[in-house]
Design a protein around this motif. Structure first.
Motif, mmCIF file in Angstrom:
data_model
loop_
_atom_site.group_PDB
_atom_site.id
_atom_site.type_symbol
_atom_site.label_atom_id
_atom_site.label_comp_id
_atom_site.label_asym_id
_atom_site.label_seq_id
_atom_site.Cartn_x
_atom_site.Cartn_y
_atom_site.Cartn_z
ATOM 1 N N VAL A 41 -18.038 96.134 76.075
ATOM 2 C CA VAL A 41 -16.841 96.944 75.909
ATOM 3 C C VAL A 41 -16.756 97.486 74.488
ATOM 4 O O VAL A 41 -16.825 96.725 73.518
ATOM 5 N N HIS A 42 -16.612 98.790 74.370
ATOM 6 C CA HIS A 42 -16.351 99.415 73.073
ATOM 7 C C HIS A 42 -14.846 99.431 72.814
ATOM 8 O O HIS A 42 -14.380 99.093 71.731
ATOM 9 N N GLN A 43 -14.096 99.818 73.822
ATOM 10 C CA GLN A 43 -12.642 99.724 73.786
ATOM 11 C C GLN A 43 -12.123 99.592 75.214
ATOM 12 O O GLN A 43 -12.672 100.181 76.140
ATOM 13 N N PHE A 44 -11.099 98.773 75.380
ATOM 14 C CA PHE A 44 -10.501 98.622 76.706
ATOM 15 C C PHE A 44 -9.075 98.133 76.547
ATOM 16 O O PHE A 44 -8.820 97.091 75.932
ATOM 17 N N SER A 45 -8.149 98.891 77.104
ATOM 18 C CA SER A 45 -6.755 98.457 77.154
ATOM 19 C C SER A 45 -6.223 98.765 78.542
ATOM 20 O O SER A 45 -6.579 99.781 79.148
ATOM 21 N N ASN A 46 -5.394 97.877 79.046
ATOM 22 C CA ASN A 46 -4.902 98.001 80.411
ATOM 23 C C ASN A 46 -3.413 97.663 80.447
ATOM 24 O O ASN A 46 -2.986 96.662 79.880
ATOM 25 N N TYR A 47 -2.631 98.520 81.095
ATOM 26 C CA TYR A 47 -1.185 98.324 81.222
ATOM 27 C C TYR A 47 -0.827 98.473 82.687
ATOM 28 O O TYR A 47 -1.230 99.441 83.343
#
Length: 328
Positions: A41-47
């Motif tokens: 993962v380089h970037q991961f955000s989850n909402y």
């Protein structure tokens, strides 16, 4: 209704949601946030937001190597899906200075039950917005007998996986704004649940309007490559709205003749190229005046007008008031 998803190489699921199949206004709204910072993962955000018969997810992701997202949906659901993608910034000198390629697609689908995987490229930044509604919740929002989705409903009755549009369509400016309204809502509790439901309904209406309008038959005449070129033209205008290229130049930049570009832009986005640029200028001007407290003189040049009187005239025509009156 059972929904879950995970990155293929990870043991833990990103989320596992068990939601009632029916519409239940008494179910309290729940919110969850997650970030991941470990290879690949380089970037991961989850909402996520969930309530009775409704699940909403917004994920931003980029990987350092090819990756796969696994997903499972059990139960009859209707999904409103939006995928935004953009080439990641180049890390080498050869790639620097090139215009970033971006895109955005949407569709509405009926999914009786499904499991599968999405393959993701490491050179792309993904922004994924998904609304999952139980069948009962969907028909609570839009009457089953509505002419807006008659063919779609027939396929739902047959229990067949189907999309309301044969091919994914381009995301409009208004759709983007509604998604931002949902994600940036500061309300809590019951007020947030009502706000989310209202915005989801409005989003579905915008999607159906684009799919059902008189120009939908015309949309089908454009190839996938031509659709990408129309979207590329929109990207250019988004970045260069203050000094946009004239139509002949824009046409050459994307490699699509002027006639097809004009027709296609209007068919997909419901607005002319000139009208789209005007809207970008006016909304930016309002933002600069209200949120950044800039002077009318500063705003005039920043949004591409030569004289304050020209900005004032355009602003009055668009919003119904002068820019000098907007602060009062």
């Amino acid at each position: 209704m059972h929904i879950k998803s995970k990155i293929e190489s990870f043991e833990d699921w990103l989320f596992i949601e068990e939601l009632p199949d029916g519409y239940n206004a008494q179910t309290p709204l729940a919110e969850k946030r997650m970030t991941i910072k470990r290879p690949p993962v380089h970037q991961f955000s989850n909402y996520t937001i969930s309530s009775g018969g409704l699940f909403l997810m917004h994920a931003k992701m980029q990987f350092d190597e090819p990756a796969k997202i696994l997903f499972e949906i059990e139960g009859e659901t209707v999904t409103s899906q939006f995928i935004f993608y953009e080439n990641a910034p180049a890390s080498d000198d050869a790639g620097k200075g090139k215009r970033s390629r971006a895109g955005a697609r949407h569709n509405i689908r009926y999914i009786p039950s499904l499991s599968g995987k999405y393959e993701l490229s490491p050179v792309v930044e993904y922004n994924y917005f998904l609304v999952v509604l139980s069948k009962e919740y969907y028909f609570h929002l839009i009457n089953q007998d509505s002419v807006l989705h008659a063919d779609f409903v027939e396929e739902i009755k047959n229990g067949k996986y189907t999309s309301i549009s044969a091919k994914d369509l381009l995301v409009s400016h208004e759709m983007k704004q509604l998604i931002n309204d949902i994600l940036e809502c500061k309300k809590t509790g019951e007020l947030k649940r009502l706000h989310t439901e209202a915005k989801v309904l409005e989003l579905l209406m915008l999607q159906m309007e684009q799919m059902q309008n008189d120009q939908h038959q015309e949309i089908r005449t454009f190839t996938d490559l031509e659709q990408e070129k129309i979207e590329q033209a929109r990207d250019i205008l988004d970045q260069d709205y203050a000094n946009p290229p004239v139509l002949p130049v824009l046409s050459r930049m994307v490699g699509l003749n002027e006639f097809k570009l004009k027709r296609g832009f209007k068919a997909y986005y419901g607005i002319t190229i000139y009208g789209y640029v005007t809207r970008l200028k006016m909304e930016k001007a309002r933002h600069l005046i209200i949120d950044q407290k800039k002077t009318i003189r500063e705003v005039t040049y920043e949004v591409g007008f030569k004289h304050q009187s020209h900005l004032s005239e355009a602003f009055k025509k668009y919003f119904g008031i002068l820019p000098s009156e907007i602060r009062h």
